[in-house]
Write a protein that holds these residues in place. Structure first.
Motif, PDB file in Angstrom:
ATOM      1  N   HIS A 100       0.837  -1.209   0.000  1.00  0.00           N
ATOM      2  CA  HIS A 100       0.000   0.000   0.000  1.00  0.00           C
ATOM      3  C   HIS A 100       0.868   1.253   0.000  1.00  0.00           C
ATOM      4  O   HIS A 100       0.585   2.224  -0.718  1.00  0.00           O
ATOM      5  N   GLU A 101       1.938   1.240   0.795  1.00  0.00           N
ATOM      6  CA  GLU A 101       2.834   2.387   0.875  1.00  0.00           C
ATOM      7  C   GLU A 101       3.498   2.665  -0.466  1.00  0.00           C
ATOM      8  O   GLU A 101       3.751   3.816  -0.814  1.00  0.00           O
ATOM      9  N   ILE A 102       3.784   1.620  -1.219  1.00  0.00           N
ATOM     10  CA  ILE A 102       4.387   1.790  -2.540  1.00  0.00           C
ATOM     11  C   ILE A 102       3.337   2.201  -3.566  1.00  0.00           C
ATOM     12  O   ILE A 102       3.584   3.037  -4.434  1.00  0.00           O
ATOM     13  N   ASN A 103       2.140   1.635  -3.448  1.00  0.00           N
ATOM     14  CA  ASN A 103       1.102   1.884  -4.447  1.00  0.00           C
ATOM     15  C   ASN A 103       0.671   3.351  -4.476  1.00  0.00           C
ATOM     16  O   ASN A 103       0.400   3.899  -5.551  1.00  0.00           O
ATOM     17  N   THR A 104       0.612   3.994  -3.311  1.00  0.00           N
ATOM     18  CA  THR A 104       0.145   5.390  -3.265  1.00  0.00           C
ATOM     19  C   THR A 104       1.049   6.329  -4.059  1.00  0.00           C
ATOM     20  O   THR A 104       0.562   7.060  -4.938  1.00  0.00           O
ATOM     21  N   PRO A 105       2.364   6.358  -3.806  1.00  0.00           N
ATOM     22  CA  PRO A 105       3.209   7.248  -4.635  1.00  0.00           C
ATOM     23  C   PRO A 105       3.284   6.814  -6.088  1.00  0.00           C
ATOM     24  O   PRO A 105       3.417   7.663  -6.980  1.00  0.00           O
ATOM     25  N   ILE A 106       3.198   5.498  -6.340  1.00  0.00           N
ATOM     26  CA  ILE A 106       3.199   5.027  -7.728  1.00  0.00           C
ATOM     27  C   ILE A 106       1.982   5.571  -8.466  1.00  0.00           C
ATOM     28  O   ILE A 106       2.059   5.913  -9.654  1.00  0.00           O
ATOM     29  N   GLN A 107       0.853   5.674  -7.768  1.00  0.00           N
ATOM     30  CA  GLN A 107      -0.358   6.224  -8.394  1.00  0.00           C
ATOM     31  C   GLN A 107      -0.148   7.686  -8.757  1.00  0.00           C
ATOM     32  O   GLN A 107      -0.586   8.148  -9.820  1.00  0.00           O
ATOM     33  N   TYR A 108       0.540   8.442  -7.860  1.00  0.00           N
ATOM     34  CA  TYR A 108       0.878   9.836  -8.176  1.00  0.00           C
ATOM     35  C   TYR A 108       1.727   9.899  -9.444  1.00  0.00           C
ATOM     36  O   TYR A 108       1.485  10.716 -10.341  1.00  0.00           O
ATOM     37  N   VAL A 109       2.726   9.055  -9.511  1.00  0.00           N
ATOM     38  CA  VAL A 109       3.628   9.035 -10.665  1.00  0.00           C
ATOM     39  C   VAL A 109       2.848   8.709 -11.927  1.00  0.00           C
ATOM     40  O   VAL A 109       3.021   9.360 -12.969  1.00  0.00           O
ATOM     41  N   SER A 110       1.967   7.711 -11.848  1.00  0.00           N
ATOM     42  CA  SER A 110       1.188   7.295 -13.012  1.00  0.00           C
ATOM     43  C   SER A 110       0.250   8.405 -13.484  1.00  0.00           C
ATOM     44  O   SER A 110       0.218   8.749 -14.675  1.00  0.00           O
ATOM     45  N   ASP A 111      -0.505   8.983 -12.554  1.00  0.00           N
ATOM     46  CA  ASP A 111      -1.469  10.033 -12.909  1.00  0.00           C
ATOM     47  C   ASP A 111      -0.760  11.253 -13.497  1.00  0.00           C
ATOM     48  O   ASP A 111      -1.214  11.828 -14.496  1.00  0.00           O
ATOM     49  N   ASN A 112       0.336  11.641 -12.875  1.00  0.00           N
ATOM     50  CA  ASN A 112       1.063  12.811 -13.365  1.00  0.00           C
ATOM     51  C   ASN A 112       1.739  12.547 -14.704  1.00  0.00           C
ATOM     52  O   ASN A 112       1.860  13.456 -15.531  1.00  0.00           O
ATOM     53  N   SER A 113       2.164  11.307 -14.918  1.00  0.00           N
ATOM     54  CA  SER A 113       2.775  10.966 -16.207  1.00  0.00           C
ATOM     55  C   SER A 113       1.755  11.083 -17.332  1.00  0.00           C
ATOM     56  O   SER A 113       2.068  11.572 -18.426  1.00  0.00           O
ATOM     57  N   VAL A 114       0.526  10.647 -17.072  1.00  0.00           N
ATOM     58  CA  VAL A 114      -0.547  10.780 -18.064  1.00  0.00           C
ATOM     59  C   VAL A 114      -0.810  12.262 -18.343  1.00  0.00           C
ATOM     60  O   VAL A 114      -0.935  12.683 -19.505  1.00  0.00           O
TER      61      VAL A 114
END
Length: 287
Positions: free
Chosen positions: A29-43
């Protein structure tokens, strides 16, 4: 004796892997949250680049026509249309924010992965010089999903403290046990954060060739009648099924028998508990 030593090592390794398994979902969960930021911002950045690229292409066309002295009305109108459609003010504000969030998300993931690597470091037969402050920071990051809902973690680390000759994987295990126990104590006291966050304080001090680590919580404290048994194997104050009673017993063996140190606690009912771990910088040098 050899069989006994092997059994102890297997038990420590089993305990470590059990701890990693229990924290696995939280780490994910701790990894998934920042990864989601990275994914959304990359889009967002990819979509923004499409808009910016169109402006740049038309601007290049404007520059070419202007140099030839033949800037057409249609090209000027096309550039004007690009700017109106792009919402430049919005992009100017949001693109830097998206870049910062992407870098921060990547930094958080790298921090968690580094902490995981340090904690899961294979056991070593030989002691080596280790930075206990870094070990503490890694363990705090590694266990964040355990304490973040119930407590704030504050640190006061002696940055002048020297490296300590130890087996890092074993010390990591002790640190994790103390921090997780502190989080459980605070959670039991504040209804798992419903009454507000408690506080866990981790401190290091260095004096006379020894480094002392203290882990304090503002939970309900350890009852006086069980304090003398707290380091006994299979003894636990947790509800049935919530603890094996092996963590602190294992910590005592690691600290005192394997590293020539000391581990003890101070506790006040209704105020909280502090566990202390004191380790010689070089266990080969008599105290």
């Amino acid at each position: 004796m050899a069989n006994s030593g092997l059994a102890e090592e297997q038990l420590r390794q089993s305990h470590k892997m059990e701890a990693i398994g229990q924290l696995a979902a939280g780490i994910a969960h701790e990894i998934n949250t920042p990864i989601q930021y990275v994914s959304d911002n990359s889009v967002f950045l990819r979509e923004s680049w499409t808009v910016i690229n169109r402006i740049v292409s038309v601007a290049a066309k404007v520059q070419d026509e202007w140099r030839r002295g033949a800037l057409s009305t249609s090209t000027r109108d096309e550039l004007d249309s690009c700017f109106r459609a792009a919402d430049i003010d919005y992009l100017a504000n949001e693109i830097p924010r998206a870049i910062d969030e992407t870098f921060e998300g990547a930094r958080q993931v790298a921090k968690i992965v580094r902490a995981m690597n340090e904690f899961a470091h294979p056991a070593s037969e030989n002691k080596c010089a280790c930075d206990l402050n870094q070990a503490i920071e890694n363990t705090i990051a590694f266990s964040r999903n355990v304490w973040k809902y119930v407590a704030r973690v504050e640190t006061s680390l002696d940055r002048e403290a020297p490296l300590v000759l130890c087996r890092l994987d074993e010390i990591n295990q002790v640190l994790l046990n103390l921090i997780v126990n502190a989080a459980h104590a605070v959670g039991s006291s504040n209804e798992n954060g419903l009454q507000g966050l408690g506080t866990i304080r981790v401190r290091t001090t260095f004096a006379d060739g020894w480094i002392t680590i203290s882990v304090s919580d503002d939970g309900g404290g350890v009852p006086e009648d069980v304090r003398s048994r707290i380091f006994e194997p299979f003894f636990t104050t947790k509800p049935l099924g919530s603890g094996t009673g092996q963590g602190l017993a294992m910590a005592r063996v690691i600290v005192e028998e394997q590293h020539g140190g000391r581990i003890w606690l101070e506790s006040t009912a209704g105020t909280g508990t502090t566990f202390y771990v004191s380790l010689p910088v070089d266990p080969e040098i008599p105290a």
